[in-house]
Scaffold this active site. Structure first.
Site, PDB file in Angstrom:
ATOM      1  N   LYS A 139     -30.798 -14.415  -1.607  1.00 54.04           N
ATOM      2  CA  LYS A 139     -30.966 -15.741  -1.250  1.00 54.04           C
ATOM      3  C   LYS A 139     -30.162 -16.361  -0.351  1.00 54.04           C
ATOM      4  O   LYS A 139     -29.368 -17.500  -0.576  1.00 54.04           O
ATOM      5  CB  LYS A 139     -31.122 -16.523  -2.647  1.00 54.04           C
ATOM      6  CG  LYS A 139     -31.540 -17.935  -2.544  1.00 54.04           C
ATOM      7  CD  LYS A 139     -33.344 -17.968  -2.447  1.00 54.04           C
ATOM      8  CE  LYS A 139     -33.620 -19.566  -2.454  1.00 54.04           C
ATOM      9  NZ  LYS A 139     -35.055 -19.574  -2.050  1.00 54.04           N
TER      10      LYS A 139
ATOM     11  N   TYR B 144     -23.737 -13.276 -14.451  1.00 54.61           N
ATOM     12  CA  TYR B 144     -23.570 -12.761 -15.715  1.00 54.61           C
ATOM     13  C   TYR B 144     -22.043 -12.305 -16.238  1.00 54.61           C
ATOM     14  O   TYR B 144     -21.633 -12.152 -17.310  1.00 54.61           O
ATOM     15  CB  TYR B 144     -24.439 -11.559 -15.985  1.00 54.61           C
ATOM     16  CG  TYR B 144     -25.775 -11.705 -15.960  1.00 54.61           C
ATOM     17  CD1 TYR B 144     -26.704 -12.847 -15.890  1.00 54.61           C
ATOM     18  CD2 TYR B 144     -26.813 -10.535 -16.100  1.00 54.61           C
ATOM     19  CE1 TYR B 144     -27.908 -13.174 -15.805  1.00 54.61           C
ATOM     20  CE2 TYR B 144     -28.258 -10.842 -16.151  1.00 54.61           C
ATOM     21  CZ  TYR B 144     -28.640 -12.058 -16.051  1.00 54.61           C
ATOM     22  OH  TYR B 144     -30.084 -12.326 -15.885  1.00 54.61           O
TER      23      TYR B 144
END
Ligand code: NAD
Length: 369
Positions: free
Chosen positions: A192, A142
């Site tokens: 991840k 972001y």
């Protein structure tokens, strides 16, 4: 005691729910002998309309000068066609960055009184649910570099960069381990790492920090597995720590498990006592101005402010107790009323009383006494 609070009512249902949060805080002040001073400041779409920018400098200054910030929600259809960098929601990112709020605590608690509003099968939630998502808030995709470039044969390409430094991961991991220590001593770090380099660094640093918390049990999950586990075995979780984007998504998923997004508070902190407190939901433009919004997430955010910034544990617990009591008496705002009824096919149910935003705030304030 005297406390100075910057209040950002924002857009949509914001003004309605902040009115109720103030009403409840005033009831706490009257009972426990505190004075809460409110400084109402502009941010979001209403600020664009009033002064041409979503985050005026005066707002940032007023927030910095206050003891804490209470924010409802910003954004709405009216401003949806503005270019990305001019949209009201930019004010949120700006506030988090300007105020240095790098950790976002999002408790997801299934109130016993609302268990029939939970979309999961009863056996998955027997005994209740109480987990805390700790989301990194000022780094990652972001805030990373973003832009466009031309490709040779595929037209324009857009990119957003996910980047984390060791220091950013270390400080959010420490917050999460500290929280786990105060709760069930179990921490799940979500990443991840099978695909992303930034996640491999994340995992390495979390493991380093773990060495200082031998009393906290740490495990790692990939985000796809975590999203699945949250709906098939949610009781395995105590504290979850994750990056900005995974935390955004996982905490919304966790919110639905608790029955309604209208119940979930959050705290954004920076390492000292200062914090910004806001409901997890948005500005709900579809119900704005109709006295239909559930003010409880906002009111419970005010309770978190009392606990984390002002150190007023008893007062915070009084608000949480009052919310539970009002629910146990069968009072429901439309979001809970409708969902409860849908979820109860064939089951005996307590009689429910449909109430509006203002009535909910009034009842909670009265319970505080
Ligand atoms: P939303 O959370 O505003 O609404 C989603 C759904 O939940 C709607 O049906 C809404 O009516 C309902 N809802 C939300 N809060 C409720 C409450 N307290 N009581 C009862 N029902 C409630 O999400 P959205 O529709 O995706 O976004 C609307 C606007 O809010 C957008 O402009 C978005 O960018 C903005 N937004 C702001 C924040 C924030 O200020 N922190 C967070 C998320 C979205």
């Amino acid at each position: 005691m005297n406390f100075n609070i910057a209040v950002i009512a924002g857009d949509g249902i914001g003004p309605e729910i902040t009115t109720e949060a103030r009403r409840v805080l005033d009831a706490v002040g009257a009972r426990f002998g505190h004075t809460f001073n409110y400084n109402e400041v502009l941010a979001g779409g209403c600020a664009i309309d009033a002064v041409g920018t979503c985050l005026p400098d005066e707002t940032v200054e007023a927030c910095k000068a206050s003891d804490a910030v209470l924010l409802a929600a910003i954004g709405g259809w009216k401003w949806d066609t503005l270019p990305g960098d001019q949209r009201p929601e930019q004010a949120l990112l700006g506030l988090r960055k300007e105020l240095g709020l790098f950790s976002n605590l999002r408790p997801a608690i299934l109130f016993e009184e609302l268990k029939d509003a939970c979309p999961l099968r009863p056996e998955l939630i027997a005994g209740g649910l109480d987990l805390l998502v700790v989301r990194e808030l000022t780094g990652g995709i972001y805030f990373g570099e973003k832009g466009y470039r031309d490709t040779e044969d595929m037209g324009k390409a857009a990119y957003d960069v996910e980047e984390y430094s060791e220091g950013e991961v270390r400080r959010i991991a420490q917050v999460a381990f500290d929280m786990a220590r105060k709760r069930g001593s179990k921490l799940t770090s979500v990443d991840k790492a099978n695909v992303l380099e930034s996640s491999r660094l994340w995992r390495k640093v979390v493991e380093e920090v773990a060495a200082s918390y031998p009393d906290v049990e740490l495990n790692h999950l990939y985000i796809d597995n975590a999203a699945m586990q949250l709906v098939c075995a949610p009781q395995q979780f105590d504290v979850i720590v994750t990056n900005n984007i995974f935390g955004d998504i996982l905490s919304d998923e966790a919110s639905m498990i608790t029955g309604s997004i209208g119940m979930l508070p959050s705290a954004s902190l920076r390492g000292d006592n200062f914090g910004m407190y806001e409901p997890v939901h948005g500005s709900a433009p579809d119900i704005a101005g109709e006295d239909k919004a559930n003010p409880m997430a906002m009111i419970l955010s005010a309770a978190m402010m009392l606990r984390y910034t002002f150190g007023l544990e008893e007062e915070a617990a009084a608000i949480e107790g009052a919310v539970k009591t009002v629910l146990s008496k069968g009072y429901r705002t439309a979001d809970l009323y409708r969902e409860s009824c849908e979820g109860q096919e064939g089951q005996e149910s307590q009689e429910q009383i449909l109430i509006g935003t203002a009535k909910a705030g009034q009842l909670i304030a009265e319970e505080i006494g």
